[in-house]
Design a protein around this motif. Structure first.
Motif, PDB file in Angstrom:
ATOM      1  N   TRP A 218      11.241   8.623   1.811  1.00 42.51           N
ATOM      2  CA  TRP A 218      11.066   9.273   3.031  1.00 42.51           C
ATOM      3  C   TRP A 218      11.947   8.231   4.101  1.00 42.51           C
ATOM      4  O   TRP A 218      11.969   6.931   3.987  1.00 42.51           O
ATOM      5  N   SER A 219      12.601   8.580   4.882  1.00 41.29           N
ATOM      6  CA  SER A 219      13.524   7.797   5.845  1.00 41.29           C
ATOM      7  C   SER A 219      13.082   7.429   6.993  1.00 41.29           C
ATOM      8  O   SER A 219      13.439   6.399   7.701  1.00 41.29           O
ATOM      9  N   GLY A 220      11.656   7.650   7.256  1.00 43.83           N
ATOM     10  CA  GLY A 220      10.992   7.300   8.501  1.00 43.83           C
ATOM     11  C   GLY A 220      11.624   5.995   9.008  1.00 43.83           C
ATOM     12  O   GLY A 220      12.168   5.972  10.299  1.00 43.83           O
ATOM     13  N   ALA A 221      11.180   4.795   8.592  1.00 47.66           N
ATOM     14  CA  ALA A 221      11.443   3.599   9.226  1.00 47.66           C
ATOM     15  C   ALA A 221      12.518   2.920   8.952  1.00 47.66           C
ATOM     16  O   ALA A 221      12.978   1.754   9.448  1.00 47.66           O
ATOM     17  N   ARG A 222      13.534   3.675   8.442  1.00 44.05           N
ATOM     18  CA  ARG A 222      14.858   2.975   8.050  1.00 44.05           C
ATOM     19  C   ARG A 222      15.596   2.850   9.453  1.00 44.05           C
ATOM     20  O   ARG A 222      15.709   3.665  10.229  1.00 44.05           O
ATOM     21  N   PRO A 223      16.475   1.628   9.446  1.00 41.52           N
ATOM     22  CA  PRO A 223      17.278   1.485  10.661  1.00 41.52           C
ATOM     23  C   PRO A 223      18.228   2.848  10.980  1.00 41.52           C
ATOM     24  O   PRO A 223      18.417   3.169  12.082  1.00 41.52           O
TER      25      PRO A 223
ATOM     26  N   GLY B 294       0.748  -1.138  -0.192  1.00 43.13           N
ATOM     27  CA  GLY B 294       0.056  -0.148  -0.100  1.00 43.13           C
ATOM     28  C   GLY B 294       0.881   1.008  -0.029  1.00 43.13           C
ATOM     29  O   GLY B 294       1.550   1.491  -1.000  1.00 43.13           O
ATOM     30  N   TYR B 295       0.634   1.979   1.052  1.00 42.92           N
ATOM     31  CA  TYR B 295       1.498   3.384   1.200  1.00 42.92           C
ATOM     32  C   TYR B 295       3.061   3.297   0.936  1.00 42.92           C
ATOM     33  O   TYR B 295       3.600   2.189   1.693  1.00 42.92           O
ATOM     34  N   CYS B 296       3.580   3.977   0.507  1.00 46.57           N
ATOM     35  CA  CYS B 296       4.879   3.950  -0.008  1.00 46.57           C
ATOM     36  C   CYS B 296       5.893   4.114   1.104  1.00 46.57           C
ATOM     37  O   CYS B 296       7.137   3.556   1.136  1.00 46.57           O
ATOM     38  N   ARG B 297       5.431   4.555   2.405  1.00 42.68           N
ATOM     39  CA  ARG B 297       6.299   4.787   3.738  1.00 42.68           C
ATOM     40  C   ARG B 297       6.299   3.500   4.423  1.00 42.68           C
ATOM     41  O   ARG B 297       7.250   3.275   5.282  1.00 42.68           O
ATOM     42  N   LYS B 298       5.384   2.482   3.916  1.00 46.50           N
ATOM     43  CA  LYS B 298       5.494   1.131   4.905  1.00 46.50           C
ATOM     44  C   LYS B 298       6.795   0.534   4.718  1.00 46.50           C
ATOM     45  O   LYS B 298       7.330   0.704   3.662  1.00 46.50           O
ATOM     46  N   GLU B 299       6.717  -0.506   5.488  1.00 43.52           N
ATOM     47  CA  GLU B 299       7.993  -1.513   5.343  1.00 43.52           C
ATOM     48  C   GLU B 299       7.772  -2.392   4.107  1.00 43.52           C
ATOM     49  O   GLU B 299       6.617  -2.509   3.786  1.00 43.52           O
ATOM     50  N   CYS B 300       8.973  -2.686   3.659  1.00 46.67           N
ATOM     51  CA  CYS B 300       9.032  -3.914   2.805  1.00 46.67           C
ATOM     52  C   CYS B 300       8.512  -5.200   3.235  1.00 46.67           C
ATOM     53  O   CYS B 300       8.510  -5.255   4.641  1.00 46.67           O
ATOM     54  N   GLN B 301       8.097  -6.358   2.557  1.00 47.72           N
ATOM     55  CA  GLN B 301       7.291  -7.264   3.059  1.00 47.72           C
ATOM     56  C   GLN B 301       7.976  -8.602   3.297  1.00 47.72           C
ATOM     57  O   GLN B 301       7.546  -9.593   3.538  1.00 47.72           O
ATOM     58  N   ASP B 302       9.444  -8.383   3.179  1.00 56.23           N
ATOM     59  CA  ASP B 302      10.333  -9.643   3.637  1.00 56.23           C
ATOM     60  C   ASP B 302      10.245  -9.727   5.157  1.00 56.23           C
ATOM     61  O   ASP B 302      10.557  -9.047   6.042  1.00 56.23           O
ATOM     62  N   PRO B 303       9.709 -10.698   5.874  1.00 59.17           N
ATOM     63  CA  PRO B 303       9.421 -10.776   7.467  1.00 59.17           C
ATOM     64  C   PRO B 303      10.734 -10.830   8.063  1.00 59.17           C
ATOM     65  O   PRO B 303      11.013 -10.358   9.075  1.00 59.17           O
ATOM     66  N   VAL B 304      11.928 -11.568   7.521  1.00 59.55           N
ATOM     67  CA  VAL B 304      13.075 -11.515   8.181  1.00 59.55           C
ATOM     68  C   VAL B 304      13.810 -10.266   8.223  1.00 59.55           C
ATOM     69  O   VAL B 304      14.316  -9.618   9.212  1.00 59.55           O
ATOM     70  N   GLN B 305      13.808  -9.720   6.986  1.00 61.13           N
ATOM     71  CA  GLN B 305      14.204  -8.036   6.864  1.00 61.13           C
ATOM     72  C   GLN B 305      13.636  -7.247   7.821  1.00 61.13           C
ATOM     73  O   GLN B 305      14.227  -6.404   8.685  1.00 61.13           O
TER      74      GLN B 305
END
Lengths: 254, 793
Positions: B125-130, B56-67
């Motif tokens: 957007w940098s929000g959720a990045r480590p 969905g929204y581009c600011r969400k996280e990618c979908q690999d559960p391990v990552q």
């Protein structure tokens, strides 16, 4: 602003269909012809007039005013190989004005084109030819009596002037309005083809299919123009094909 | 392709740009007829990628559960570490974060993707990045360590809330960055590391902070190396686990080999050169938490690698085209199309790719790669990457016509950057000619010299909010946002009005600049980027982070937002109250305050709509417009920012022309409460009646040399243009000296039909503002806005 004056009823900027490149087309009021299918009957009367709803048609402008507006888009002409075109009405009706405007813009590096029926005295043609880079020359019919019937004037002067231009090396594009049921019969098309083939300086022929733009305007002016049947789909392509069959000159859809 | 625009829009068509006869190849050769790019050839690749990128929204996280879990672990451990070390500073935190990344980085490789780069950095957007967890754990320093007093934050918030300003970070735009590609092409990350190590060895003892910056950067650069090696290892694991098809095995073999070396070492092949762009973008986004990362200029930078590979038999033309197609599809898959484009965080993913323009020696860039990227973009039906096509009045005709042809097909994905303006401006800022010519696109519509410039460009100032406050008066807001407004009610002449409004504007700009200078550099104590800094010119030498001005060029821009509406408002006052004297100033202001109601409301609004407006190219309008630019420029000229760089002026705003307009009261330009505002330096959409040439001539009258970046979003009527006329228009536009043009090409009838029959218009992509989107994906209010735009013909 100094210079000769004329009644201008439209200035079209960024025009891409009346000569090469990007152009400014200046439309002058006044026309000695009465083509029955005319799509701009508001250009017939040489004076400023009004539609029945009160809208004013035309304004008097000096050659200097016209040149000044045309020059605003010089960069666009230079980038595209365009320039200015004077159309009408019949611009040769105001040939002194045309000559003056063309002289001025050419002095400023702008190329010129005129869209004309060629119905003018030879002396006028000579004067304008000296400052014109391209003639968009209407040939509406080859048969003299039909021409008179459809346009109100003889085509002898028109064809003589065309030959004169050709002999004198003018760049010519022939423009042939095709009106269903009026001039799209074989004999006319064949004669147009022969005419073009007999000239040396015709770059190409534009086939211009009928458009019914004049009807409402004529109505609002208390005039009448002929309402031709809507051209069938593919009409323009068909006309291009048929005319091409009679001449080696390139034929395009205008 | 002889397909019409209408046929193309609803088709699954392949696309090749041809202009009758064969395509004239580069360097005078005639290229062989190529198979057009077809979207369906990449359908399975897309499915793989879409299963990974957010649904969905581009600011969400990618979908690999391990990552996702690994990233969450880094954030969690950062917080625990920070709590256990309450006296740490931001560089300590950055160092710890780098170390945690080494432990927890989880490389993602897709067997059908040739690229190794994926760190889960989606969107701009940098929000959720480590890497942003440093900001998360250090944000409290602003208060705790007295870096910025609460009162200053209160004012910042009040100004943002009132839509007086927008700032992508506290007192600083911390979101827009351009990766340092040229540095990495030249010396690899290893070369940067060697230079940092050398600087550290000779670091003066009395500069503990500089030493710490360099030391932290070394840790960061080594982390990048580890991340790169992790990709090689992962590829080997996948190979030994067994892969079903030969194409996947080939991809993994190439990655296993290349990721041992590049871009720690500079690229050696075309593949490595292409991959370096993705890798640098992703890895710096990951480790330093940078956002809004552009891709580079592949047709300029990779053409040498490609031709060398081709000559040596290491690659075929078809293989190049396959890599190019996957490169653009990879970018496009960052967005999903599953949510309507409506707000800030939907489908705007900020991946910018630069094409065309010129090489550092001035020779034009128009080659087989340019063509492949353009054709792949439309052929594979991509919205992203955003295409930043550089151009000038002397660009190759076929290049400009190709762009024109794509726009005419309904593929309006372009930011066209004018080399003539960008190069001239950069020379003015002290760049060398070859640097100035080697710039790339970033953000929405900007041009930057990567590896030299760090960006601080999105500090919007609403001229129209200041004007609204001048007319409607809001003492509470004046107090909370610390804005001092002089009224214009008693002005005796238009010059009085104009000068009073400008004093209000300048007072506010100076206040913003003062706050930025006082507090902006505090960002270094909260969110430093040491690895990134050392890749930029000046970072190593200064030993100072880019966040406090350590790099060579760090201007700070304030934008003149809603310029057209502002000029229109002043012109309306001038015409009605002081030229025609249709009404007094008091009458006009009262009518505006009543949202054009009252006995003379409609009459005066009608008169306003007939008054001169920005874009009409009348001398008096152009003079006033230039006066506005010049006055603001001169009013802040010579001021320095918190980094010691110049304060510069931009002429744009993003989606705010709608969002902020919705909440802005009536203004003298004829806007009613809530009407939209003008975009960039485009004329106001509801005022403009002028044609193409008039609008462009008007834009050309501005003093562009005083502006750092600007944009114009112009919509052309499809029946009025052809590839040839577009080429001519672009050339003229370049000569007029403006920075940028975003051409759109739509007719109202077509868009209304698309609303009724969306299935027939799947391929219609329009330029919204600083980004493009499928028309059918836009929310209703954005569709209606696009439909209401003035068409140039």
């Amino acid at each position: 602003m100094k210079g000769k004056r004329a009644i201008v009823f439209e200035i079209e900027r960024f025009a891409t269909h009346d000569g090469p490149g990007i152009r400014t087309v200046v439309f002058l009021k006044g026309c000695p012809l009465r083509c029955m299918w005319c799509h701009s009957p508001e250009s017939w009367n040489p004076s400023v007039e009004r539609y029945s709803d009160g809208t004013v048609i035309g304004r008097e402008m000096s050659s200097g005013e016209v040149v000044s507006e045309v020059m605003e888009d010089k960069d666009f002409y230079d980038a595209s190989g365009g320039g200015m075109t004077i159309s009408g009405g019949e611009p040769m009706f105001r040939w002194e004005f045309v000559e003056e405007v063309f002289s001025k813009v050419r002095a400023n590096g702008v190329r010129t084109a005129i869209e004309t029926s060629g119905y003018a005295p030879l002396s006028a043609m000579e004067a304008v030819a000296s400052v014109t880079d391209l003639w968009l020359y209407d040939v509406k019919g080859m048969d003299a009596s039909k021409h008179r019937e459809h346009t109100g004037v003889d085509n002898r002067t028109i064809l003589e002037n065309l030959r004169w231009l050709d002999v004198h090396g003018a760049n010519i594009v022939l423009r042939c309005p095709m009106i269903p049921g009026v001039n799209d019969f074989d004999a006319n098309i064949a004669a147009l083809g022969r005419l073009a083939s007999g000239l040396k300086h015709v770059d190409h022929i534009d086939v211009e299919p009928y458009i019914p733009y004049g009807i409402d305007k004529a109505h609002k002016l208390g005039l009448k123009v002929y309402e031709a049947p809507s051209p069938p789909e593919g009409y323009a392509g068909e006309m291009v094909r048929r005319l091409s069959g009679f001449t080696s000159v390139s034929v395009r859809r205008g | 392709m002889s397909m019409t625009r209408k046929e193309f829009l609803g088709s699954t068509a392949a696309f090749a740009v041809t202009f009758g006869g064969g395509h004239k190849g580069m360097a005078g050769e005639t290229a062989a007829e190529q198979v057009p790019f077809k979207a369906e050839d990449y359908a399975s690749f897309r499915r793989t990628l879409r299963a990974f990128f957010p649904p969905g929204y581009c600011r969400k996280e990618c979908q690999d559960p391990v990552q996702v879990e690994k990233a969450a672990t880094i954030r969690r451990e950062m917080i625990a570490w920070s709590n256990a070390h309450p006296d740490h500073d931001a560089l300590d935190a950055r160092r710890e974060c780098y170390m945690l990344m080494r432990r927890h980085f989880y490389p993602i490789l897709f067997p059908d993707s040739p690229f190794y780069c994926e760190c889960g950095v989606n969107g701009g957007w940098s929000g959720a990045r480590p890497g942003s967890s440093v900001f998360a754990v250090c944000y409290r320093f602003y208060k705790e360590r007295g870096l910025v007093p609460d009162e200053a934050f209160d004012i910042l918030r009040a100004r943002s809330k009132a839509h007086l300003t927008l700032c992508c970070g506290p007192f600083v735009d911390s979101v827009h960055h351009v990766p340092p590609f040229r540095t990495i092409y030249a010396k690899g990350f290893s070369g940067v590391r060697a230079d940092v190590a050398e600087a550290l060895a000779s670091c003066p003892k009395d500069d503990p902070y500089g030493r710490k910056e360099l030391e932290t950067a070394l840790v960061g650069l080594d982390t990048i190396h580890e991340i790169q090696l992790a990709f090689a290892k992962k590829a080997e694991e996948l190979l030994s686990a067994g892969l079903p098809d030969e194409a996947a095995r080939r991809n993994m073999r190439r990655i296993a080999e290349a990721a041992k070396r590049c871009p720690w070492e500079p690229p050696q092949t075309f593949f490595e050169a292409l991959n370096t762009m993705w890798f640098v973008r992703e890895v710096l986004g990951y480790v330093d938490g940078l956002a809004n990362q552009a891709l580079g200029h592949p047709d300029a930078w990779c053409i040498g690698y490609y031709r060398a590979d081709l000559a040596a038999g290491r690659i075929t033309e078809d293989e190049m085209r396959e890599l190019v197609a996957k490169f653009v599809v990879y970018a496009d898959c960052h967005e999903s199309g599953a949510v309507p484009v409506d707000s800030y965080d939907d489908q705007e993913v900020e991946i910018q790719l630069t094409l065309g323009g010129c090489h550092p020696d001035g020779k034009p860039v128009w080659n087989e790669l340019t063509k492949a990227f353009l054709e792949a973009h439309i052929g594979c039906d991509c919205v992203y990457p955003k295409l930043f096509c550089r151009f000038s009045s002397t660009s190759p005709e076929e290049y400009l016509r190709t762009i024109g042809a794509m726009i005419l097909k309904g593929h309006s994905v372009f930011t066209l950057l004018n080399d003539e303006r960008h190069v001239a401006n950069s020379l003015g800022y002290g760049f060398t000619l070859s640097e100035a010519r080697d710039y790339v696109g970033g953000g929405c519509w900007e041009g930057y010299v990567d590896s030299v410039t760090d960006v601080d460009d999105s500090n919007y100032v609403s001229l129209m909010k200041l004007l609204e406050m001048t007319i409607h008066k809001d003492p509470a807001l004046e107090a909370s946002a610390q804005v001092e407004i002089e009224p214009i009610d008693d002005a005796k002449s238009f010059d009085d009005v104009r000068d009073t409004v400008m004093r209000n504007v300048l007072r506010f700009y100076r206040s913003l600049i003062a706050y930025a200078v006082r507090y902006g550099a505090a960002g270094a104590r909260v969110f430093p980027h040491p690895a990134y800094t050392m890749c930029l010119d000046g970072g190593i030498k200064s030993r100072r982070d880019t966040t406090e001005g350590g790099v060579r060029f760090r201007p700070k821009a304030f934008t003149l937002a809603f310029f057209g509406s502002f000029v229109d408002s002043l012109m309306a006052i001038r015409q009605l109250c002081f030229v025609d004297k249709t009404c007094t100033l008091k009458e006009l202001l009262d009518v505006v305050r009543s949202n054009w109601s009252g006995p003379r409301g409609e009459e005066l609004r009608k008169a306003v709509l007939a008054a001169p407006y920005w874009g009409d190219n009348r001398p008096e309008t152009n003079d006033l417009a230039s006066w506005v630019v010049r006055s603001v420029h001169d009013g802040i000229d010579g001021l320095s920012n918190e980094y010691g760089g110049p304060i510069v002026l931009d002429l744009y705003a993003y989606r705010e022309f709608m969002y902020w307009g919705r909440e802005l009261k009536a203004t003298p330009d004829g806007r009613r409460d809530g009407d939209l505002l003008s975009q960039g330096m485009s004329p106001s959409e509801f005022r403009c009646k002028a044609g193409v040439t008039t609008v462009i001539n008007a834009i050309g009258s501005l003093p562009h040399e005083l502006v750092y970046q600007s944009n114009a979003n112009l919509t052309f009527e499809p029946s009025a243009v052809s590839p040839e006329t577009f080429a001519s228009v672009f050339r003229v536009y370049a000569k007029k000296g403006a920075h940028e043009i975003q051409p759109n090409c739509t007719s109202v009838a077509e868009l209304l039909d698309a609303q009724k029959h969306p299935e027939r218009y799947q391929h219609l992509i329009i330029r919204v503002c600083g980004f493009s989107a499928r028309f059918i994906a836009l929310s209703k209010r954005w569709q209606d806005e696009v439909i209401a735009r003035h068409r140039l013909h």
